[in-house]
Structure formats: C-alpha cells, structure tokens
Enzyme design. Structure first.
Site, PDB file in Angstrom:
ATOM      1  N   CYS A  72      53.511  39.792  82.948  1.00  0.00           N
ATOM      2  CA  CYS A  72      54.451  40.556  82.121  1.00  0.00           C
ATOM      3  C   CYS A  72      55.121  39.647  81.089  1.00  0.00           C
ATOM      4  CB  CYS A  72      55.447  41.307  83.005  1.00  0.00           C
ATOM      5  SG  CYS A  72      56.161  42.719  82.139  1.00  0.00           S
ATOM      6  N   HIS A  92      52.783  43.565  87.335  1.00  0.00           N
ATOM      7  CA  HIS A  92      53.450  42.660  88.287  1.00  0.00           C
ATOM      8  C   HIS A  92      52.689  42.619  89.611  1.00  0.00           C
ATOM      9  CE1 HIS A  92      57.370  41.965  86.217  1.00  0.00           C
ATOM     10  NE2 HIS A  92      57.010  43.061  85.593  1.00  0.00           N
ATOM     11  N   GLU A 116      52.892  40.626  91.945  1.00  0.00           N
ATOM     12  CA  GLU A 116      53.730  40.119  93.038  1.00  0.00           C
ATOM     13  C   GLU A 116      54.534  41.235  93.706  1.00  0.00           C
ATOM     14  OE1 GLU A 116      54.338  40.014  89.948  1.00  0.00           O
ATOM     15  OE2 GLU A 116      56.475  40.224  89.534  1.00  0.00           O
TER      16      GLU A 116
HETATM   17  N1  GLN Z   1      59.931  43.542  78.202  1.00  0.00           N
HETATM   18  C1  GLN Z   1      60.004  42.207  78.706  1.00  0.00           C
HETATM   19  C2  GLN Z   1      59.839  41.184  77.583  1.00  0.00           C
HETATM   20  O1  GLN Z   1      59.630  41.517  76.497  1.00  0.00           O
HETATM   21  C3  GLN Z   1      58.964  41.960  79.784  1.00  0.00           C
HETATM   22  C4  GLN Z   1      59.258  42.835  80.977  1.00  0.00           C
HETATM   23  C5  GLN Z   1      58.845  42.247  82.289  1.00  0.00           C
HETATM   24  O2  GLN Z   1      58.525  41.056  82.419  1.00  0.00           O
HETATM   25  N2  GLN Z   1      58.890  43.071  83.304  1.00  0.00           N
HETATM   26  O3  GLN Z   1      59.939  40.022  77.818  1.00  0.00           O
END
Ligand code: GLN
Length: 204
Positions: free
Chosen positions: A82, A184, A186
């Site tokens: 992410c 994610h 994890e």
């Molecule tokens: N929207 C977040 C970003 O731009 C990422 C979201 C996340 O890691 N769950 O960094």
C-alpha cells in the site's frame, strides 16, 4: 543463504506488528527498524502501509531515506504494501507537490486511486508466482489503496483487479528482488505473499 534470513520492517508508521508476525510465521527472523545503523543487519525489508507522505517525512527525519534508497539500488530485497508500494515507485501520480519516494520499481503508481467512495474494500485476486502455482485466489484487503498505472518492460505484473469499475487495474508487481502490493497481505491469515518475499530474500 543458510539459516533464517533477517527481514526488517520499517517501523516509522503503519501496521508493523502484523508484518513482523507474518514474517516470523514464514520462518524469518523479523525485526522492526527505524535507524540507519539497523539497516546493516538486514537481508530484506518490508515497507508497510500507512500514509506515504508521513512515512517519507519521518524517513527523512530519521536520516534513513538516503541509506535505504542506496541499499535498494544495490539489490536489497524489499516488499512494499500500500503506502509501501508508493514508496517503491519510481514515479507517482496524485502525490503532494513535494512528495518524493525511495524508488526502485520502474512503475507509475496512482495514490488513492480507487476514489473516496470506495475507501476500503476486499476482493479476490489471482496472483502469479505464488506457491503453489495455481492456488486459490488471494483475499486482498484494500484501504485507500493505490493502483499501478503503468509498468516498464522489466516489471512482472503479479495481480490485477478482476471485474467491477477497476477491472484490469494492476495491484501487485515484482521487479527482480522488489515486490509490491496495493493491498495489505498482513491483515489476513494468508501468508503466501510473505512466503514469496521470504523466498526472494533467500534467493530460492
Ligand atoms: N492512501 C495512503 C497513501 O497515499 C496509503 C494507504 C495505505 O497504506 N493503507 O499513502
């Protein structure tokens, strides 16, 4: 590599503990890292989700951005999830004006790509390169997730969204020893992504 690899989790922000648990489950020696000197003992590193703008600012404040970027460039295996995917991208869209990344993967990643209406969602994604090869689809959890707009020639697409308005969007990639997912891994009980990363670290 003989014995358990030592895999760090960048512990500036985000769901560090869940990554440590998954890595230990996969047989790695997992450690939280936030100081430059702690990077030296690592065979690989996980960059967790969180807020990419915050993580890069904290990395700058802890003076870890430059040494970590150099290690990635020199071949340290890394797995970004992410916000971590955003940090491993050579190019980003939808970032703040001054937002930088560590880079490493030849891709353009769009932040918050799925839009506000679908802040968080779950989807089944078929992933290539997992063990066993043709295993069940992966239950992927997305939280204000990015997607990958485009990749360079050397990047393998590991998974895409199937169906719905985002059909075909790339959500998992690998370039050499660098791995990244929009979701994610994890936060589920499915350890196959962490197992894949552990095998990349071990060079198997
Ligand atoms: N929207 C977040 C970003 O731009 C990422 C979201 C996340 O890691 N769950 O960094």
């Amino acid at each position: 590599m003989s014995g358990s690899p030592t895999i760090g989790v960048l512990a500036l922000q985000g769901d560090v503990r869940e990554h440590l648990r998954m890595l230990e489950h996969c047989g790695a020696h997992a450690v939280a890292v936030r100081r430059p000197a702690e990077l030296d003992m690592l065979d690989g590193i996980v960059i967790p989700g969180g807020e990419s703008t915050t993580i890069i600012k904290l990395a700058d404040a802890f003076e870890i951005t430059e040494p970590l970027g150099k290690l990635l460039h020199d071949g340290l295996p890394a797995f970004g999830t992410c916000a971590g995917m955003i940090l491993l991208a050579d190019r980003i869209q939808g970032g703040t004006a001054d937002q930088t990344t560590l880079g490493g993967i030849d891709m353009t990643v769009r932040r918050n790509a799925f839009g506000r209406q679908v802040d968080s969602f779950e989807a089944m994604v078929h992933l290539r390169g997992l063990d066993p090869g043709a295993g069940p689809a992966y239950h992927a959890v997305f939280i204000r997730a990015p997607w990958v707009e485009s990749v360079g020639d050397g990047v393998d697409v590991v998974g895409r969204i199937e169906g719905g308005p985002a059909d075909g969007r790339i959500v998992a990639v690998r370039e050499g020893r660098l791995l990244a997912t929009s979701f994610h891994p994890e936060l589920t009980e499915d350890a196959r992504m962490h197992a894949l990363f552990s095998s990349i670290v071990k060079g198997t």
